[in-house]
Write an enzyme that holds these catalytic residues in place. Structure first.
Site, PDB file in Angstrom:
ATOM      1  N   ASP A  13      16.626 -73.862 117.441  1.00  0.00           N
ATOM      2  CA  ASP A  13      16.468 -72.537 118.056  1.00  0.00           C
ATOM      3  C   ASP A  13      16.468 -72.582 119.577  1.00  0.00           C
ATOM      4  O   ASP A  13      15.830 -71.756 120.237  1.00  0.00           O
ATOM      5  CB  ASP A  13      15.174 -71.850 117.561  1.00  0.00           C
ATOM      6  CG  ASP A  13      15.167 -71.671 116.059  1.00  0.00           C
ATOM      7  OD1 ASP A  13      16.257 -71.508 115.482  1.00  0.00           O
ATOM      8  OD2 ASP A  13      14.078 -71.710 115.468  1.00  0.00           O
ATOM      9  N   LYS A  16      21.563 -72.436 120.840  1.00  0.00           N
ATOM     10  CA  LYS A  16      22.878 -73.075 120.652  1.00  0.00           C
ATOM     11  C   LYS A  16      23.966 -72.039 120.408  1.00  0.00           C
ATOM     12  O   LYS A  16      25.085 -72.168 120.903  1.00  0.00           O
ATOM     13  CB  LYS A  16      22.833 -74.061 119.463  1.00  0.00           C
ATOM     14  CG  LYS A  16      21.870 -75.217 119.671  1.00  0.00           C
ATOM     15  CD  LYS A  16      21.797 -76.102 118.441  1.00  0.00           C
ATOM     16  CE  LYS A  16      21.148 -75.432 117.248  1.00  0.00           C
ATOM     17  NZ  LYS A  16      19.724 -75.116 117.404  1.00  0.00           N
ATOM     18  N   GLY A  17      23.618 -70.999 119.614  1.00  0.00           N
ATOM     19  CA  GLY A  17      24.603 -69.974 119.258  1.00  0.00           C
ATOM     20  C   GLY A  17      25.169 -69.307 120.496  1.00  0.00           C
ATOM     21  O   GLY A  17      26.390 -69.165 120.649  1.00  0.00           O
ATOM     22  N   ALA A  39      19.982 -72.943 109.252  1.00  0.00           N
ATOM     23  CA  ALA A  39      20.290 -72.579 110.636  1.00  0.00           C
ATOM     24  C   ALA A  39      20.373 -71.068 110.786  1.00  0.00           C
ATOM     25  O   ALA A  39      20.734 -70.356 109.851  1.00  0.00           O
ATOM     26  CB  ALA A  39      21.626 -73.207 111.034  1.00  0.00           C
ATOM     27  N   GLY A  40      20.050 -70.613 111.983  1.00  0.00           N
ATOM     28  CA  GLY A  40      20.235 -69.198 112.319  1.00  0.00           C
ATOM     29  C   GLY A  40      20.618 -69.146 113.786  1.00  0.00           C
ATOM     30  O   GLY A  40      19.818 -69.487 114.641  1.00  0.00           O
ATOM     31  N   HIS A  41      21.854 -68.799 114.066  1.00  0.00           N
ATOM     32  CA  HIS A  41      22.344 -68.790 115.447  1.00  0.00           C
ATOM     33  C   HIS A  41      22.629 -67.348 115.865  1.00  0.00           C
ATOM     34  O   HIS A  41      23.374 -66.639 115.196  1.00  0.00           O
ATOM     35  CB  HIS A  41      23.608 -69.643 115.576  1.00  0.00           C
ATOM     36  CG  HIS A  41      23.369 -71.096 115.273  1.00  0.00           C
ATOM     37  ND1 HIS A  41      24.332 -72.057 115.379  1.00  0.00           N
ATOM     38  CD2 HIS A  41      22.247 -71.751 114.890  1.00  0.00           C
ATOM     39  CE1 HIS A  41      23.822 -73.240 115.068  1.00  0.00           C
ATOM     40  NE2 HIS A  41      22.553 -73.064 114.756  1.00  0.00           N
ATOM     41  N   THR A  42      22.032 -66.948 116.988  1.00  0.00           N
ATOM     42  CA  THR A  42      22.115 -65.548 117.418  1.00  0.00           C
ATOM     43  C   THR A  42      22.994 -65.412 118.653  1.00  0.00           C
ATOM     44  O   THR A  42      22.862 -66.200 119.595  1.00  0.00           O
ATOM     45  CB  THR A  42      20.704 -65.042 117.800  1.00  0.00           C
ATOM     46  OG1 THR A  42      19.776 -65.526 116.838  1.00  0.00           O
ATOM     47  CG2 THR A  42      20.638 -63.534 117.883  1.00  0.00           C
ATOM     48  N   THR A 126      12.629 -74.004 105.280  1.00  0.00           N
ATOM     49  CA  THR A 126      13.156 -72.633 105.236  1.00  0.00           C
ATOM     50  C   THR A 126      13.319 -72.155 103.788  1.00  0.00           C
ATOM     51  O   THR A 126      13.726 -71.029 103.555  1.00  0.00           O
ATOM     52  CB  THR A 126      14.524 -72.566 105.942  1.00  0.00           C
ATOM     53  OG1 THR A 126      15.410 -73.492 105.283  1.00  0.00           O
ATOM     54  CG2 THR A 126      14.423 -72.934 107.413  1.00  0.00           C
ATOM     55  N   ARG A 140      24.164 -88.967  94.264  1.00  0.00           N
ATOM     56  CA  ARG A 140      25.489 -88.800  93.639  1.00  0.00           C
ATOM     57  C   ARG A 140      25.461 -87.878  92.426  1.00  0.00           C
ATOM     58  O   ARG A 140      26.228 -88.020  91.490  1.00  0.00           O
ATOM     59  CB  ARG A 140      26.094 -90.170  93.277  1.00  0.00           C
ATOM     60  CG  ARG A 140      26.416 -90.968  94.522  1.00  0.00           C
ATOM     61  CD  ARG A 140      26.332 -92.427  94.326  1.00  0.00           C
ATOM     62  NE  ARG A 140      24.986 -92.841  94.002  1.00  0.00           N
ATOM     63  CZ  ARG A 140      24.616 -94.108  93.877  1.00  0.00           C
ATOM     64  NH1 ARG A 140      25.493 -95.060  94.012  1.00  0.00           N
ATOM     65  NH2 ARG A 140      23.366 -94.411  93.593  1.00  0.00           N
ATOM     66  N   GLN A 222      20.217 -77.077 113.898  1.00  0.00           N
ATOM     67  CA  GLN A 222      18.898 -77.706 113.998  1.00  0.00           C
ATOM     68  C   GLN A 222      18.770 -78.383 115.379  1.00  0.00           C
ATOM     69  O   GLN A 222      19.469 -78.002 116.299  1.00  0.00           O
ATOM     70  CB  GLN A 222      18.639 -78.706 112.861  1.00  0.00           C
ATOM     71  CG  GLN A 222      18.442 -78.084 111.499  1.00  0.00           C
ATOM     72  CD  GLN A 222      19.722 -77.611 110.845  1.00  0.00           C
ATOM     73  OE1 GLN A 222      20.690 -78.346 110.737  1.00  0.00           O
ATOM     74  NE2 GLN A 222      19.743 -76.385 110.378  1.00  0.00           N
ATOM     75  N   THR A 298      16.210 -67.169 110.727  1.00  0.00           N
ATOM     76  CA  THR A 298      16.495 -67.273 109.298  1.00  0.00           C
ATOM     77  C   THR A 298      15.336 -66.735 108.457  1.00  0.00           C
ATOM     78  O   THR A 298      15.548 -66.007 107.495  1.00  0.00           O
ATOM     79  CB  THR A 298      16.787 -68.757 108.947  1.00  0.00           C
ATOM     80  OG1 THR A 298      17.922 -69.154 109.701  1.00  0.00           O
ATOM     81  CG2 THR A 298      17.077 -68.951 107.471  1.00  0.00           C
ATOM     82  N   LEU A 330      15.066 -69.225 130.668  1.00  0.00           N
ATOM     83  CA  LEU A 330      14.259 -69.367 131.884  1.00  0.00           C
ATOM     84  C   LEU A 330      13.532 -68.055 132.182  1.00  0.00           C
ATOM     85  O   LEU A 330      12.406 -68.051 132.681  1.00  0.00           O
ATOM     86  CB  LEU A 330      15.177 -69.750 133.062  1.00  0.00           C
ATOM     87  CG  LEU A 330      14.472 -70.123 134.361  1.00  0.00           C
ATOM     88  CD1 LEU A 330      13.661 -71.416 134.201  1.00  0.00           C
ATOM     89  CD2 LEU A 330      15.454 -70.280 135.518  1.00  0.00           C
TER      90      LEU A 330
END
Ligand code: GDP
Ligand code: IMO
Ligand code: MG
Length: 423
Positions: A13, A16-17, A39-42, A126, A140, A222, A298, A330
């Protein structure tokens, strides 16, 4: 650019998105290499908020997107995201590797019951079935995307796997599950039909793309300290977010990479359990959580908030061989009179500058803080780095100096444009 990797330097978090969306402008292909819909990218564009769990955020720049073999895919979630993206952007160009693993309902059930039952060791996952799915891959006994497009093969595999899963759920965890082979088969064959048109050999396609001078952006999910080997084990995810794994996750060799961009928040957050040396606790944590909107993309869970930890970032630089950093959020620190920054740990008389290798040792560490003057700015008035207050620049430059890595981008708000270049 030929191949760049975006990697989270903390516990996920980091933003990255948003950075992937920015860099994707210069890429031809954006690819996810590991993890799943944990993952949850905003990405915020004007007043629109886009959230991605499986599709790379680069899809917003209308680039070709790929999901590599190292991923675990919830097909229902993927189809929903594809349909939403098709509605939003008319058409999309997505490729899914047939080797990627499929998250099945029993993975999700197991993730839930293990989390509920484990008490002390509760990881705070999650509950998307990530751990049980990766465990099956390693054992496997996993189902791959290639299996759900072939009804006979899927039936054979499920006949073998399902009785064991049912027995574990019922006899070990006392869950009377209702999973029926016929229902699962019907449901997953339907998913397979919808996913089949997107299937392709990501490794081969990326290799060809690189030979044709195309630019590839690897969108990490992540963060470094959720890595299954190098994170704060066992409070980690079940895969490898580290930059080096990008290559394994898609099926390419390491020498194709020319830049690793580490993403760090200007402070630290963590969602889920586990050690957190610079955690704040109290009213300041609450204030920053509200100001930074620190609630899981997420799961909606409140994120734990702490000061920036240079010990952690120094270690993340090493683990990923970071070439440059994007420092996000920032603006969230703006308004504070003073800002603490953790420059080292101490364990009794011993001072540490890198994260210890064992969680037992980490548990005995205390943070050493330096207090820097705070700053106050209105993000709408900042157009370039030199318009930031001097104390804000000092904060940025102190981090840069301590890590010996240039900070090239600075996030000063959630919106796509609220990003300044540091020259
Ligand atoms: P990811 O998982 O690393 O992509 O990050 P998330 O999207 O889960 O969480 C980051 C959150 O911070 C999202 O709500 C973003 O919209 C937001 N965000 C990203 N960069 C900035 C920034 O510079 N300032 C502020 N205030 N918010 C940001
Ligand atoms: P992005 O890509 C933050 C955390 C969970 C939990 C641990 C294990 O948005 O940065 P899992 O469901 O993976 O078995 O949970 O990992 N976690 C994340 N935390 N951001 C993420 O992804 C995360 N993905 C997993 O909260 O502590
Ligand atoms: Mg996230």
């Amino acid at each position: 650019m030929s191949a760049w990797i975006i990697v989270g330097l903390q516990w996920g978090d980091e933003g990255k998105g948003k950075i992937a969306d920015h860099i994707a402008k210069d890429a031809d292909i954006v690819v996810r290499y590991q993890g799943g819909n944990n993952a949850g990218h905003t990405v915020v564009v004007g007043d629109k908020v886009y959230k991605f769990h499986l599709l790379p955020s680069g899809i917003l720049q209308k680039k070709q997107v790929m999901l590599g073999a190292g991923m675990v895919i919830n097909p229902q979630g993927l189809i929903q995201e594809i349909e939403t993206a098709q509605k939003n952007f008319d058409s999309i160009n997505a490729v899914i590797d047939p080797r990627a693993q499929v998250i099945m309902p029993y993975h999700i059930l197991l993730d839930e019951v293990v989390e509920t039952k484990s008490g002390v060791g509760n990881i705070g996952t999650t509950k998307r079935g990530i751990g049980p799915c990766y465990a099956d891959k390693a054992s496997r006994t996993g189902i791959r995307i290639e299996d759900i497009i072939d009804e006979k093969r899927l039936e054979e595999k499920l006949k073998e796997i399902l009785p064991t899963k049912k027995a574990i759920l019922e006899k070990v965890y006392g869950v009377q599950d209702t999973l029926k082979l016929e229902d699962l088969l019907k449901e997953y064959v339907e998913y397979g039909k919808k996913i089949k048109p997107f299937m392709g050999d990501v490794s081969l396609l990326l290799d060809n793309a690189l030979r044709n001078n195309k630019k590839i952006l690897f969108e990490g999910a992540q963060g470094t300290f959720l890595d299954n080997d190098f994170g704060t084990y066992p409070f980690v995810t079940s895969s490898h977010p580290l930059a080096a794994h990008a290559l394994v996750g898609v099926g390419l060799g390491p020498n194709v990479i020319d830049k690793v961009i580490g993403i760090a928040k200007a402070y630290t957050t963590r969602v889920g359990s586990g050690p957190f040396i610079t955690e704040m606790n109290g009213s300041l944590e609450e204030e920053l959580r509200t100001k930074g909107n620190e609630f899981g993309t997420t799961t909606g869970r409140p994120r734990r908030v702490g000061w920036l930890d240079l010990v952690q970032l120094r270690t993340a630089r090493r683990l990923n061989n970071v070439s440059e950093i994007a420092l996000t959020k920032l603006d969230v620190l703006s308004g504070l009179k003073e800002i603490k920054i953790c420059t080292g740990y101490h364990k009794g008389e011993t001072c540490l500058h890198d994260l210890p290798a064992t969680i037992q040792e980490l548990g005995k560490c205390e943070p050493d803080y330096l207090t820097l003057p705070g700053f106050d700015f209105n993000a709408n008035e900042i157009k370039n780095y030199y318009e930031l207050p001097q104390s804000a620049r000092k904060y940025v430059e102190f981090i840069e100096h301590e890590l010996n890595v240039p900070i090239k981008l600075i996030g000063i708000g959630a919106e796509r444009m609220q990003l300044i270049k540091k020259v």
